[in-house]
Design a protein around this motif. Structure first.
Motif, mmCIF file in Angstrom:
data_model
loop_
_atom_site.group_PDB
_atom_site.id
_atom_site.type_symbol
_atom_site.label_atom_id
_atom_site.label_comp_id
_atom_site.label_asym_id
_atom_site.label_seq_id
_atom_site.Cartn_x
_atom_site.Cartn_y
_atom_site.Cartn_z
ATOM 1 N N SER A 190 0.990 -1.137 -0.173
ATOM 2 C CA SER A 190 -0.166 -0.043 0.002
ATOM 3 C C SER A 190 0.905 1.192 0.022
ATOM 4 O O SER A 190 1.982 1.209 0.857
ATOM 5 C CB SER A 190 -0.821 0.095 1.153
ATOM 6 O OG SER A 190 -1.985 -0.628 1.333
ATOM 7 N N GLU A 194 -0.454 9.206 3.485
ATOM 8 C CA GLU A 194 -1.434 9.301 4.625
ATOM 9 C C GLU A 194 -1.323 8.075 5.497
ATOM 10 O O GLU A 194 -1.900 8.126 6.684
ATOM 11 C CB GLU A 194 -2.442 9.958 4.155
ATOM 12 C CG GLU A 194 -3.432 8.959 3.276
ATOM 13 C CD GLU A 194 -2.946 8.599 1.971
ATOM 14 O OE1 GLU A 194 -1.667 8.842 1.555
ATOM 15 O OE2 GLU A 194 -3.691 8.151 1.127
ATOM 16 N N ASP A 209 -4.634 1.827 7.166
ATOM 17 C CA ASP A 209 -4.438 0.840 5.793
ATOM 18 C C ASP A 209 -5.313 -0.100 5.746
ATOM 19 O O ASP A 209 -5.429 -0.733 6.888
ATOM 20 C CB ASP A 209 -2.961 0.425 5.766
ATOM 21 C CG ASP A 209 -2.806 -0.715 5.014
ATOM 22 O OD1 ASP A 209 -3.271 -0.734 3.685
ATOM 23 O OD2 ASP A 209 -2.326 -1.899 5.437
ATOM 24 N N ILE A 210 -6.046 -0.253 4.763
ATOM 25 C CA ILE A 210 -7.354 -1.053 4.897
ATOM 26 C C ILE A 210 -6.702 -2.164 3.642
ATOM 27 O O ILE A 210 -6.991 -3.525 3.788
ATOM 28 C CB ILE A 210 -8.514 -0.767 4.341
ATOM 29 C CG1 ILE A 210 -9.053 0.178 5.364
ATOM 30 C CG2 ILE A 210 -9.447 -1.830 4.004
ATOM 31 C CD1 ILE A 210 -10.551 0.830 4.830
ATOM 32 N N GLY A 258 -1.702 5.693 -5.343
ATOM 33 C CA GLY A 258 -0.573 6.297 -6.288
ATOM 34 C C GLY A 258 -1.189 6.131 -7.934
ATOM 35 O O GLY A 258 0.010 6.117 -8.591
ATOM 36 N N SER A 259 -1.923 5.449 -7.952
ATOM 37 C CA SER A 259 -2.211 4.908 -9.279
ATOM 38 C C SER A 259 -2.864 6.113 -10.604
ATOM 39 O O SER A 259 -2.646 5.920 -11.591
ATOM 40 C CB SER A 259 -3.292 3.875 -9.437
ATOM 41 O OG SER A 259 -4.811 4.245 -9.062
ATOM 42 N N SER A 260 -3.093 7.176 -9.687
ATOM 43 C CA SER A 260 -3.767 8.417 -10.766
ATOM 44 C C SER A 260 -2.824 8.961 -11.033
ATOM 45 O O SER A 260 -1.553 8.780 -11.344
ATOM 46 C CB SER A 260 -4.846 8.914 -9.907
ATOM 47 O OG SER A 260 -5.499 9.990 -10.678
ATOM 48 N N ASP A 265 1.562 10.738 -7.509
ATOM 49 C CA ASP A 265 1.231 9.454 -7.929
ATOM 50 C C ASP A 265 2.175 8.702 -8.651
ATOM 51 O O ASP A 265 2.449 8.901 -10.061
ATOM 52 C CB ASP A 265 -0.211 9.251 -8.804
ATOM 53 C CG ASP A 265 -1.438 9.858 -7.769
ATOM 54 O OD1 ASP A 265 -1.159 9.507 -6.633
ATOM 55 O OD2 ASP A 265 -2.313 10.420 -8.423
ATOM 56 N N LYS A 290 -10.936 3.288 -12.611
ATOM 57 C CA LYS A 290 -10.568 3.898 -14.050
ATOM 58 C C LYS A 290 -8.947 4.073 -13.965
ATOM 59 O O LYS A 290 -8.192 3.819 -14.917
ATOM 60 C CB LYS A 290 -11.013 5.239 -14.420
ATOM 61 C CG LYS A 290 -10.321 6.054 -15.466
ATOM 62 C CD LYS A 290 -11.218 7.400 -15.723
ATOM 63 C CE LYS A 290 -9.981 8.090 -16.355
ATOM 64 N NZ LYS A 290 -10.564 9.737 -16.105
ATOM 65 N N GLY A 307 -6.402 3.427 -5.205
ATOM 66 C CA GLY A 307 -6.397 3.297 -3.522
ATOM 67 C C GLY A 307 -7.439 3.158 -2.864
ATOM 68 O O GLY A 307 -7.533 2.563 -1.825
ATOM 69 N N HIS A 308 -8.534 3.600 -3.525
ATOM 70 C CA HIS A 308 -9.924 3.621 -2.632
ATOM 71 C C HIS A 308 -10.294 2.023 -2.583
ATOM 72 O O HIS A 308 -10.122 1.252 -3.391
ATOM 73 C CB HIS A 308 -11.138 4.240 -3.495
ATOM 74 C CG HIS A 308 -11.048 5.670 -3.432
ATOM 75 N ND1 HIS A 308 -11.305 6.283 -4.830
ATOM 76 C CD2 HIS A 308 -10.694 6.501 -2.602
ATOM 77 C CE1 HIS A 308 -11.465 7.683 -4.148
ATOM 78 N NE2 HIS A 308 -11.036 7.677 -3.124
HETATM 79 N N1 LIG Z 1 -7.427 13.774 -12.427
HETATM 80 C C1 LIG Z 1 -7.601 12.873 -11.969
HETATM 81 N N2 LIG Z 1 -8.162 12.234 -10.640
HETATM 82 C C2 LIG Z 1 -8.475 11.430 -10.549
HETATM 83 C C3 LIG Z 1 -8.928 10.291 -11.217
HETATM 84 C C4 LIG Z 1 -8.752 10.682 -12.616
HETATM 85 O O1 LIG Z 1 -9.327 9.834 -13.533
HETATM 86 N N3 LIG Z 1 -8.194 11.940 -12.914
HETATM 87 N N4 LIG Z 1 -9.493 9.229 -10.867
HETATM 88 C C5 LIG Z 1 -9.839 9.165 -9.434
HETATM 89 C C6 LIG Z 1 -10.202 7.989 -9.127
HETATM 90 S S1 LIG Z 1 -11.622 7.043 -10.109
HETATM 91 C C7 LIG Z 1 -9.603 7.176 -8.296
HETATM 92 S S2 LIG Z 1 -10.080 5.520 -7.734
HETATM 93 C C8 LIG Z 1 -8.322 7.681 -7.651
HETATM 94 C C9 LIG Z 1 -7.278 6.573 -7.348
HETATM 95 O O2 LIG Z 1 -5.888 7.377 -7.176
HETATM 96 P P1 LIG Z 1 -4.779 6.779 -6.454
HETATM 97 O O3 LIG Z 1 -4.626 5.061 -6.855
HETATM 98 O O4 LIG Z 1 -3.842 7.605 -6.728
HETATM 99 O O5 LIG Z 1 -5.279 6.579 -4.971
HETATM 100 P P2 LIG Z 1 -4.632 7.364 -3.619
HETATM 101 O O6 LIG Z 1 -4.892 8.907 -4.061
HETATM 102 O O7 LIG Z 1 -3.450 7.123 -3.304
HETATM 103 O O8 LIG Z 1 -6.038 6.781 -2.867
HETATM 104 C C10 LIG Z 1 -7.230 7.282 -3.112
HETATM 105 C C11 LIG Z 1 -8.070 7.092 -1.781
HETATM 106 O O9 LIG Z 1 -7.909 5.859 -0.940
HETATM 107 C C12 LIG Z 1 -7.508 6.066 0.089
HETATM 108 N N5 LIG Z 1 -6.522 4.911 0.331
HETATM 109 C C13 LIG Z 1 -5.197 4.841 -0.398
HETATM 110 N N6 LIG Z 1 -4.806 3.585 -0.134
HETATM 111 C C14 LIG Z 1 -5.302 3.038 1.089
HETATM 112 C C15 LIG Z 1 -5.237 1.878 1.950
HETATM 113 N N7 LIG Z 1 -4.302 1.188 1.698
HETATM 114 N N8 LIG Z 1 -6.154 1.753 2.709
HETATM 115 C C16 LIG Z 1 -7.173 2.662 2.884
HETATM 116 N N9 LIG Z 1 -7.294 3.771 2.047
HETATM 117 C C17 LIG Z 1 -6.516 4.044 1.253
HETATM 118 C C18 LIG Z 1 -6.510 7.270 -0.032
HETATM 119 O O10 LIG Z 1 -6.286 7.822 1.405
HETATM 120 C C19 LIG Z 1 -7.356 8.239 -0.831
HETATM 121 O O11 LIG Z 1 -8.423 8.751 0.045
HETATM 122 O O12 LIG Z 1 -7.997 8.694 -8.318
HETATM 123 C C20 LIG Z 1 -9.074 9.644 -8.462
HETATM 124 N N10 LIG Z 1 -8.354 10.789 -9.023
#
Ligand SMILES: Nc1nc2c(c(=O)[nH]1)N[C@H]1C(S)=C(S)[C@@H](COP(=O)(O)OP(=O)(O)OC[C@H]3O[C@@H](n4cnc5c(N)ncnc54)[C@H](O)[C@@H]3O)O[C@H]1N2
Ligand code: MOO
Length: 409
Positions: A190, A194, A209-210, A258-260, A265, A290, A307-308
């Motif tokens: 993960s 944060e 972390d979940i 960090g996939s976005s 990211d 996505k 990450g969601h």
């Molecule tokens: N400009 C854009 N922004 C975003 C897009 C896009 O297409 N264009 N897509 C959105 C979507 S849909 C998603 S899904 C997220 C994915 O973003 P990331 O993979 O970079 O995820 P993070 O920003 O790191 O985290 C998202 C959210 O989830 C929480 N999180 C992350 N890891 C964990 C974990 N291990 N356990 C619990 N929760 C976790 C993190 O704190 C955030 O709240 O991107 C959008 N943005």
């Protein structure tokens, strides 16, 4: 522009097939007692026939069927009793016209006999004679030699996930040690500045972390071996070191977060920095999920999941399980699907394959499918859901009353 042009689910799977062509797991030999849930790495054929001799399937008397023709409750046939067959022993007697032998369930049928009359339809008269009150047809009450399994018959096909009945079948067929695919080794990471371990106290802004928990558990549920479970900050160098180490130790690396395309990211850049061919998917036309990343470094599959927590789980199911199945050359689809009637209109996102969480209720011998809603960050949505439905990218939602397939979670 990044993430503006994304691949469809089908294109993504096609690319995965292309990039993982010829890559599969090593094999190992194991005892069948340890084989539950493992995947056969070769076709297996029966070494012996089952049963190895004709057996009775009832407690009763072995006879020649034609001797009983015409017998009825009011007009029995009388046969001479030639003793008993003992369990676990060869039948020494030979049945000739006018004779019968007592055989217990599972006992060997004596030579010459071609049917069994159940004990309920027979009266023993003086110890030497029996009265038979029912006619039986040839083959009745008998399991023929080789009827269950023929020698040389295929019993387990390569790519089959072994169930308890397969293990019993192998034992019966005389196969005790088998070649299976090694368990896929999965490393779960993960990433996020944060993130803290769920047991830790948090400061405002920190998130527990979940994902390492859900994703590791999903890997275990697929019979994979979890070889690492760590949290890393969104730091290129740190993440690069961790993913590099993970790639060396595993067949599949799953990074969530960090996939976005935000400034922090870095998952895609990290995967690309570690070797060829690197990232071949960044962005899939799905909802949720996505920003999915898929790459290959050497022979290791590396995923960057959103990450969601909900998105991470869905993408794991759709794409990580796909690759786990591929690596193990697993034949059957793992999804358990049931059919039901949709209880409400469901909207889709045009151009994206949408995964809608649902609950199931049984009503009038039918499954009623109810959509449930929540943000993709809400893990409780997944615990409430019994399954999900897939709405294809070119499908305009689902109408109330429509029949749907539910993939069970
Ligand atoms: N400009 C854009 N922004 C975003 C897009 C896009 O297409 N264009 N897509 C959105 C979507 S849909 C998603 S899904 C997220 C994915 O973003 P990331 O993979 O970079 O995820 P993070 O920003 O790191 O985290 C998202 C959210 O989830 C929480 N999180 C992350 N890891 C964990 C974990 N291990 N356990 C619990 N929760 C976790 C993190 O704190 C955030 O709240 O991107 C959008 N943005
Ligand atoms: O696609 Mo993102 O996975 O909804 O939140």
């Amino acid at each position: 522009m990044k993430l503006l042009k994304v691949d469809s689910v089908e294109e993504t799977k096609r690319k995965m097939d292309h990039y993982f062509e010829g890559i599969s797991l090593d094999v190992e030999w194991i005892d069948i007692a340890q084989a539950l849930g493992r995947i056969a790495a070769e076709n297996l054929y029966a070494q012996r026939e089952v049963p190895e001799f004709p057996r009775s399937t009832v407690d009763g008397y072995a006879v020649m069927a034609k001797d009983t023709y015409g017998a009825s409750e009011s007009l029995p046939t009388f046969l001479q009793l030639e003793g008993n067959v003992e369990m676990g022993e060869a039948a020494a007697q030979k049945i000739v016209p006018g004779k019968g032998v007592y055989v217990p369930t599972g006992g060997m049928l004596p030579n010459g006999a071609d049917a069994m009359v159940m004990i309920e339809y027979v009266e023993s008269l003086d110890g030497d004679t029996i009265a038979v009150y029912k006619a039986v047809a040839p083959g009745e009450g008998i399991m023929q030699q080789g009827e269950d399994i023929q020698k040389g018959e295929p019993v387990v096909a390569k790519g089959k996930k072994l169930k308890p009945q397969d293990i019993g079948m192998l034992a019966a067929a005389g196969i005790f040690s088998i070649k299976v695919f090694k368990k896929p080794r999965v490393f779960v990471i993960s990433t996020g500045d944060e993130l803290v371990h769920p047991k830790e106290e948090t400061k405002l802004g920190q998130v527990r972390d979940i994902n390492t928990y859900t994703l590791s558990a999903m890997a275990l549920a697929c019979n994979a071996e979890v070889v690492g479970q760590v949290i890393v900050r969104d730091d290129f160098q740190l993440l690069q070191n961790t993913v590099k180490h993970a790639i060396e130790k595993s067949d599949v690396v799953v990074v969530s977060g960090g996939s976005s395309v935000g400034k922090k990211d870095v998952t895609a850049k990290v995967i690309d920095s570690l070797g060829e061919p690197g990232v071949f998917i960044h962005g899939v036309a799905v909802k949720p999920g996505k920003p999915t990343i898929i790459g290959r470094v050497g022979d290791t599959a590396v995923f960057g999941l959103p990450g969601h927590p909900v998105s991470a789980m869905i993408i794991y199911k759709v794409f990580v399980e796909y690759i786990l199945r591929r690596l193990q050359q697993l034949e059957e689809a793992q999804e358990v699907v049931i059919y039901g009637i949709c209880d409400a209109n469901i909207h889709s996102s045009p151009g994206k394959e949408t995964y809608q969480m649902v609950q199931l209720e049984e009503r009038d011998h039918q499954w009623i499918v109810k959509p449930i809603y929540g943000k993709s960050g809400a893990i409780s949505l997944m615990t409430k859901a019994h399954g999900y439905i897939k709405i294809r990218e070119n499908q305009e939602g689902i109408h109330k009353g429509e029949g749907v397939e539910v993939i069970l979670l």
